[in-house]
Enzyme design. Structure first.
Site, mmCIF file in Angstrom:
data_model
loop_
_atom_site.group_PDB
_atom_site.id
_atom_site.type_symbol
_atom_site.label_atom_id
_atom_site.label_comp_id
_atom_site.label_asym_id
_atom_site.label_seq_id
_atom_site.Cartn_x
_atom_site.Cartn_y
_atom_site.Cartn_z
ATOM 1 N N ASP A 151 2.784 -6.468 0.869
ATOM 2 C CA ASP A 151 3.008 -6.725 2.293
ATOM 3 C C ASP A 151 4.029 -7.865 2.417
ATOM 4 O O ASP A 151 5.086 -7.802 1.796
ATOM 5 C CB ASP A 151 1.657 -7.034 2.967
ATOM 6 C CG ASP A 151 1.723 -7.130 4.473
ATOM 7 O OD1 ASP A 151 1.732 -6.068 5.135
ATOM 8 O OD2 ASP A 151 1.775 -8.251 4.999
ATOM 9 N N HIS A 193 -2.958 0.918 3.260
ATOM 10 C CA HIS A 193 -2.114 -0.267 3.165
ATOM 11 C C HIS A 193 -2.641 -1.327 2.201
ATOM 12 O O HIS A 193 -1.870 -2.061 1.591
ATOM 13 C CB HIS A 193 -1.945 -0.878 4.554
ATOM 14 C CG HIS A 193 -1.057 -2.076 4.595
ATOM 15 N ND1 HIS A 193 0.281 -2.014 4.285
ATOM 16 C CD2 HIS A 193 -1.314 -3.376 4.886
ATOM 17 C CE1 HIS A 193 0.818 -3.225 4.406
ATOM 18 N NE2 HIS A 193 -0.135 -4.070 4.761
#
Length: 336
Positions: A109, A312
């Site tokens: 991320d 994610h």
């Protein structure tokens, strides 16, 4: 003892680059090339708990810091203290503190953005680079915030984050709800919910801007336990940490998108002579595998791998798969 302390190695501290940085270290210090794990938003060094354990079991030296603005590390007040010069500088300072010339940097991320900047800004400190979900993204021709505002509207979360205090208050109002909302697995059976467990594909023309976290968080029923990723103890570690710190430090990283773009005009545009690994997650809609297409044009030494059925939060959703990919690559490229 806090939920965090119960589940992590003893925390250590280093005064560097204007902050007191908390970090966790496992494995044989001084033996081989260390790997530094860089977390994203809204996360902590704790996000790498599975990888730290795997590295320790494999006899690999590994370090995971709470990066500036997060967890047990300092939270400077100035927004400009969270630009990429500071964030990469913190990693250089951590290497200096540990007496390390070069390290492998692995980022997920936002940590992936920082990690991919390391070979552009500090190539002499990089032995290798691993991007988890986050691809190398070449500098664009336009201010990214202006581009996102034009494409997705004011409610798109990165644009929304630019408003001082607004997202901070919304995310901090009920930290337990916020963390449960974010930390979800992708929905079963190939439904649209993916990535952070959210359906963020609705176009603005239908009344909701893409990635409108504020609206989605407000509408989400906290009693919904579907696809929750974390155990109660794991959730408690995140909740305790963000209740103590709030979310402003992490949001300030986003408030430097324009500044980072303006100050990166003269940086190199390629990564050469550094082994790189790109690990993609099949069901991540925030950082989809499609975003990694074409990386070969900018990375001279690149391997790619795909983690199936992961959204994610890949290092926490699929720890064995991620650990096997990282350690296997390190054994090939950095044998002991």
């Amino acid at each position: 003892m806090s939920a965090l302390a119960r589940q992590m190695p003893p925390v250590q501290h280093a005064n560097l680059n204007g902050v007191d940085m908390a970090y966790y270290e496992v494995g044989p210090r001084g033996q081989g090339v260390p790997i530094v794990f860089c977390h994203g938003f809204p996360e902590l060094a704790f996000s790498w708990r599975h990888q730290l354990r795997a590295c320790e079991a494999a006899g690999r030296w590994a370090i995971a810091p709470d990066q500036r603005g997060y967890g047990l590390t300092s939270r400077p007040e100035a927004v400009t203290d969270y630009d990429l010069e500071h964030l990469t500088g913190d990693l250089v300072g951590l290497l200096d503190h540990l007496g390390v010339e070069k390290a492998i940097f692995c980022g997920h991320d936002w940590g992936g953005i920082v990690t991919w900047q390391m070979p552009l800004m500090h190539p002499d400190r990089c032995a290798g680079i691993i991007g988890l979900n986050t691809p190398f993204m070449p500098r664009g021709p336009f201010d990214p915030i202006a581009a996102m505002r034009m494409a997705f509207g004011e409610d798109m979360y990165i644009v929304w984050f630019q408003k001082p205090g607004v997202a901070d208050a919304v995310l901090g109002a009920d930290v337990d709800k916020t963390m449960r909302f974010f930390m979800r697995r992708p929905a079963a059976l190939g439904e649209a919910e993916a990535g952070a467990g959210l359906d963020m594909s609705t176009p603005a023309a239908e009344g909701q801007s893409t990635f409108a976290f504020g609206d989605l968080l407000d509408a989400w029923d906290k009693s919904d336990t579907a696809n929750q990723l974390l155990t109660p103890d794991e959730l408690a570690a995140f909740v305790e940490s963000f209740e103590a710190t709030d979310f402003t430090g992490g949001i300030n990283w986003y408030r430097n998108f324009t500044r980072n773009w303006e100050r990166s005009a003269d940086l190199p545009t390629r990564v050469d002579n550094i082994p790189c690994l790109m690990i993609m997650a099949e069901k991540d809609v925030v950082l989809s595998p499609a975003m990694a297409e074409g990386m070969e044009a900018y990375i001279g030494d690149l391997e790619k791998a795909l983690v199936k059925d992961s959204g994610h939060w890949t290092q926490q959703e699929k720890p064995k798969e991620v650990n096997d990919l990282i350690l296997g690559w390190m054994d090939r490229r950095f044998p002991r």
